[in-house]
Design a protein around this motif. Structure first.
Motif, mmCIF file in Angstrom:
data_model
loop_
_atom_site.group_PDB
_atom_site.id
_atom_site.type_symbol
_atom_site.label_atom_id
_atom_site.label_comp_id
_atom_site.label_asym_id
_atom_site.label_seq_id
_atom_site.Cartn_x
_atom_site.Cartn_y
_atom_site.Cartn_z
ATOM 1 N N GLU A 113 0.831 -1.195 0.000
ATOM 2 C CA GLU A 113 0.000 0.000 0.000
ATOM 3 C C GLU A 113 0.875 1.259 0.000
ATOM 4 O OE1 GLU A 113 -3.192 -0.205 -0.361
ATOM 5 O OE2 GLU A 113 -3.221 -2.394 -0.185
ATOM 6 N N PHE A 114 0.417 2.262 -0.732
ATOM 7 C CA PHE A 114 1.190 3.487 -0.882
ATOM 8 C C PHE A 114 1.459 4.165 0.453
ATOM 9 C CE2 PHE A 114 1.095 8.159 -1.417
ATOM 10 C CZ PHE A 114 2.311 8.308 -2.060
ATOM 11 N N HIS A 115 0.452 4.243 1.323
ATOM 12 C CA HIS A 115 0.645 4.982 2.571
ATOM 13 C C HIS A 115 1.689 4.329 3.462
ATOM 14 C CE1 HIS A 115 -2.174 1.899 3.943
ATOM 15 N NE2 HIS A 115 -1.983 2.259 5.194
ATOM 16 N N HIS A 116 1.803 2.994 3.432
ATOM 17 C CA HIS A 116 2.842 2.322 4.200
ATOM 18 C C HIS A 116 4.223 2.626 3.634
ATOM 19 C CE1 HIS A 116 -0.220 -0.848 5.737
ATOM 20 N NE2 HIS A 116 0.030 0.033 6.676
ATOM 21 N N LYS A 117 4.345 2.604 2.316
ATOM 22 C CA LYS A 117 5.626 2.912 1.685
ATOM 23 C C LYS A 117 6.056 4.344 1.992
ATOM 24 C CE LYS A 117 5.216 -0.249 -2.290
ATOM 25 N NZ LYS A 117 6.547 -0.900 -2.207
ATOM 26 N N LEU A 118 5.099 5.269 1.920
ATOM 27 C CA LEU A 118 5.415 6.679 2.180
ATOM 28 C C LEU A 118 5.857 6.883 3.620
ATOM 29 C CD1 LEU A 118 5.474 9.568 1.091
ATOM 30 C CD2 LEU A 118 3.044 9.767 1.694
ATOM 31 N N ASP A 119 5.157 6.268 4.547
ATOM 32 C CA ASP A 119 5.512 6.401 5.958
ATOM 33 C C ASP A 119 6.893 5.817 6.245
ATOM 34 O OD1 ASP A 119 4.675 7.029 8.786
ATOM 35 O OD2 ASP A 119 4.964 4.873 8.985
ATOM 36 N N ALA A 120 7.194 4.674 5.634
ATOM 37 C CA ALA A 120 8.501 4.053 5.850
ATOM 38 C C ALA A 120 9.627 4.884 5.268
ATOM 39 C CB ALA A 120 8.515 2.656 5.226
ATOM 40 N N THR A 121 9.320 5.688 4.266
ATOM 41 C CA THR A 121 10.342 6.468 3.569
ATOM 42 C C THR A 121 10.623 7.805 4.239
ATOM 43 O OG1 THR A 121 9.749 5.414 1.468
ATOM 44 C CG2 THR A 121 10.917 7.514 1.332
ATOM 45 N N ILE A 122 9.616 8.405 4.854
ATOM 46 C CA ILE A 122 9.767 9.748 5.415
ATOM 47 C C ILE A 122 10.929 9.821 6.408
ATOM 48 C CG2 ILE A 122 8.692 11.394 7.010
ATOM 49 C CD1 ILE A 122 7.686 11.776 4.250
ATOM 50 N N ASP A 140 10.276 6.490 -7.420
ATOM 51 C CA ASP A 140 9.198 6.336 -8.387
ATOM 52 C C ASP A 140 7.854 6.032 -7.732
ATOM 53 O OD1 ASP A 140 10.951 6.770 -10.528
ATOM 54 O OD2 ASP A 140 11.479 4.645 -10.667
ATOM 55 N N PHE A 141 7.877 5.492 -6.525
ATOM 56 C CA PHE A 141 6.625 5.133 -5.860
ATOM 57 C C PHE A 141 5.786 6.364 -5.525
ATOM 58 C CE2 PHE A 141 8.857 6.445 -2.113
ATOM 59 C CZ PHE A 141 7.888 6.725 -1.160
ATOM 60 N N LEU A 142 6.365 7.570 -5.616
ATOM 61 C CA LEU A 142 5.655 8.800 -5.263
ATOM 62 C C LEU A 142 4.670 9.260 -6.332
ATOM 63 C CD1 LEU A 142 8.563 10.905 -3.703
ATOM 64 C CD2 LEU A 142 6.659 9.839 -2.485
ATOM 65 N N LYS A 143 4.497 8.500 -7.389
ATOM 66 C CA LYS A 143 3.657 8.923 -8.509
ATOM 67 C C LYS A 143 2.252 9.360 -8.097
ATOM 68 C CE LYS A 143 2.119 7.558 -13.133
ATOM 69 N NZ LYS A 143 2.151 6.494 -14.180
ATOM 70 N N PRO A 144 1.577 8.689 -7.129
ATOM 71 C CA PRO A 144 0.209 9.119 -6.770
ATOM 72 C C PRO A 144 0.119 10.549 -6.261
ATOM 73 C CG PRO A 144 0.624 6.909 -5.968
ATOM 74 C CD PRO A 144 1.940 7.424 -6.454
ATOM 75 N N ILE A 145 1.236 11.129 -5.773
ATOM 76 C CA ILE A 145 1.204 12.505 -5.271
ATOM 77 C C ILE A 145 2.305 13.342 -5.919
ATOM 78 C CG2 ILE A 145 0.168 11.878 -3.053
ATOM 79 C CD1 ILE A 145 3.022 12.100 -1.821
ATOM 80 N N SER A 146 2.737 12.958 -7.114
ATOM 81 C CA SER A 146 3.924 13.557 -7.717
ATOM 82 C C SER A 146 3.745 15.014 -8.122
ATOM 83 C CB SER A 146 4.370 12.741 -8.933
ATOM 84 O OG SER A 146 3.341 12.720 -9.906
ATOM 85 N N ASN A 147 2.518 15.453 -8.362
ATOM 86 C CA ASN A 147 2.278 16.864 -8.662
ATOM 87 C C ASN A 147 0.978 17.300 -7.999
ATOM 88 O OD1 ASN A 147 0.070 16.138 -10.445
ATOM 89 N ND2 ASN A 147 1.581 15.715 -12.046
ATOM 90 N N LYS A 148 0.669 18.580 -8.108
ATOM 91 C CA LYS A 148 -0.491 19.132 -7.406
ATOM 92 C C LYS A 148 -1.786 18.427 -7.805
ATOM 93 C CE LYS A 148 -2.503 22.950 -8.678
ATOM 94 N NZ LYS A 148 -2.826 24.369 -8.986
#
Length: 424
Positions: A113-122, A140-148
């Motif tokens: 899941e994206f939110h788990h990956k993002l939290d682990a990366t911060i 590359d996993f940041l694509k869902p929030i890559s721009n406004k």
């Protein structure tokens, strides 16, 4: 942004449970079976996790499995995840999890899941920012929030859960991404680092402004709080959430609207269960107590004298519970109730509460003028146990910082002036 009217209506638990039953009529029995199974797996997991042989991969498998059991009714996925968790205990070396994945650039090797990956990366990005070092691989996993545009579309897709249709409660992932975005947008160190070293995220001023407007528009005008929304039987419900509200207030450093409503709501929720209120199973919890205390610190200038007195009394009760219920006399924070994923988490939030209340530093005691001091050597006892935990864990790194010392400086933590016991 969706402009449907949202109603407080039924208690959130009623809607969540009834809609999960609509998705799977045996939901509650099945979910409890899996949660009991994971509870059994957690005990040997913690016993095996030592500084010499840290089971970081197992921890990711466990966190993901627990999330599936608590927030979805996707049993086939959960079965596969539990099998992976059990097999992971046989891996002799799991240190690779502390490195960046070459596949998608995250530090969430075993998350899907994206939110788990993002939290682990911060947490890793903070470390890289301190070292002024670029990531080895593109994120590359940041694509869902890559721009406004993508960021706003993603948040809108997460804000409202329709559990009866999807079998998925999006509260945790929506809140997790909001928390991570708040750090990226509002913490200068992280914001500047991302702009310089993470081109996969186009963090322009317009991006930050759009996220800030999203937060302002999402605030509940009746209570001042933030939280998830649920669509059930054609009606839209919104709910207040302590965790959401804490993270937004904290990362914006109190620069938010509606303080009078927030103060009233926070005090009113003192006897309610989390996620709306402060309690877990009718008891305090250091995680929630830390959140409440920090909200009070930012709210203090906006409080009346009577509200400050009420808040101070509550902080004193939470601090007492931290010292005499959540921690033993030797300085070990327990992880008994299943609220935390790990002992590292339990230690972090116990230490964070002590720090936020000014227990070790009277200059931080915004809520009282008393000059109580800790019991002799308490800080060293806590540090002694903290030094035995997994030092690669982000929560341990943060705990050392909040404790005001480091593993190499355990002895100097002790202040010889602090010889009186804390006031009960």
């Amino acid at each position: 942004m969706r402009n449907d009217p949202a109603h407080p209506g039924k208690p959130a638990d009623c809607i969540i449970k009834s809609d999960f039953r609509a998705f799977d009529r045996n939901y509650e029995i099945t979910a409890q079976k899996y949660l009991d199974s994971l509870k059994q797996l957690h005990t040997p997991f913690r016993q095996k996790d030592t500084p010499e042989l840290s089971l970081q991969a197992s921890q990711q498998y466990y966190i993901y499995a627990k999330w599936l059991a608590r927030y979805t009714a996707h049993w086939h996925r959960l079965n596969r995840q539990i099998e992976r968790l059990e097999n992971s205990f046989l891996l002799p070396d799991q240190s690779y999890v502390s490195t960046q994945s070459p596949d998608d650039g995250s530090w969430g090797w075993h998350y899907q899941e994206f939110h788990h990956k993002l939290d682990a990366t911060i947490g890793r990005l903070y470390e890289l920012a301190e070292e002024e070092r670029a990531p080895r691989f593109p994120l590359d996993f940041l694509k869902p929030i890559s721009n406004k545009r993508r960021m706003l579309e993603y948040l809108e897709s997460m804000r409202i859960s329709n559990i009866a249709e999807t079998g998925r409660n999006q509260r945790d992932e929506f809140g997790g991404v909001v928390s991570c975005l708040a750090q990226i947008c509002f913490k200068p160190v992280l914001r500047n680092y991302v702009r310089r070293y993470v081109p996969e995220l186009h963090l322009t001023d317009k991006y930050v402004d759009a996220f800030e407007r999203f937060l302002d528009d999402s605030q509940n005008p009746e209570t001042g709080y933030w939280g998830p929304w649920y669509e059930s039987n054609g009606t839209l419900y919104r709910y207040d959430d302590l965790s959401y509200t804490f993270h937004i207030i904290s990362y914006r450093k109190g620069n938010i609207r509606g303080w009078r409503k927030i103060i009233e709501t926070t005090l009113l929720n003192s006897q309610r269960e989390y996620p709306n209120g402060w309690l877990v199973g009718g008891k305090f919890n250091n995680h929630n107590s830390y959140d409440v205390t920090k909200i009070f610190r930012f709210a203090w200038p906006y409080m009346t004298a009577a509200e400050q007195e009420q808040a101070a009394a509550a902080i004193r009760r939470m601090l007492h519970w931290c010292l005499y219920d959540s921690m033993d006399p030797e300085g070990f924070f327990h992880c008994r109730d299943g609220f935390y994923h790990s002992v590292e988490n339990a230690f972090y939030f116990g230490i964070a509460l002590l720090d936020e209340t000014g227990f070790f530093d009277r200059n931080k005691r915004f809520w009282t003028k008393e000059h109580f001091v800790p019991k002799p050597e308490l800080r060293e006892r806590i540090a002694h146990y903290l030094a035995q935990l997994n030092q690669a864990d982000d929560m341990v790194t943060a705990a050392w910082w909040k404790l005001g010392c480091h593993i190499s400086e355990i002895s100097p933590c002790h202040n010889e002036k602090d010889q009186q016991p804390v006031v009960h």
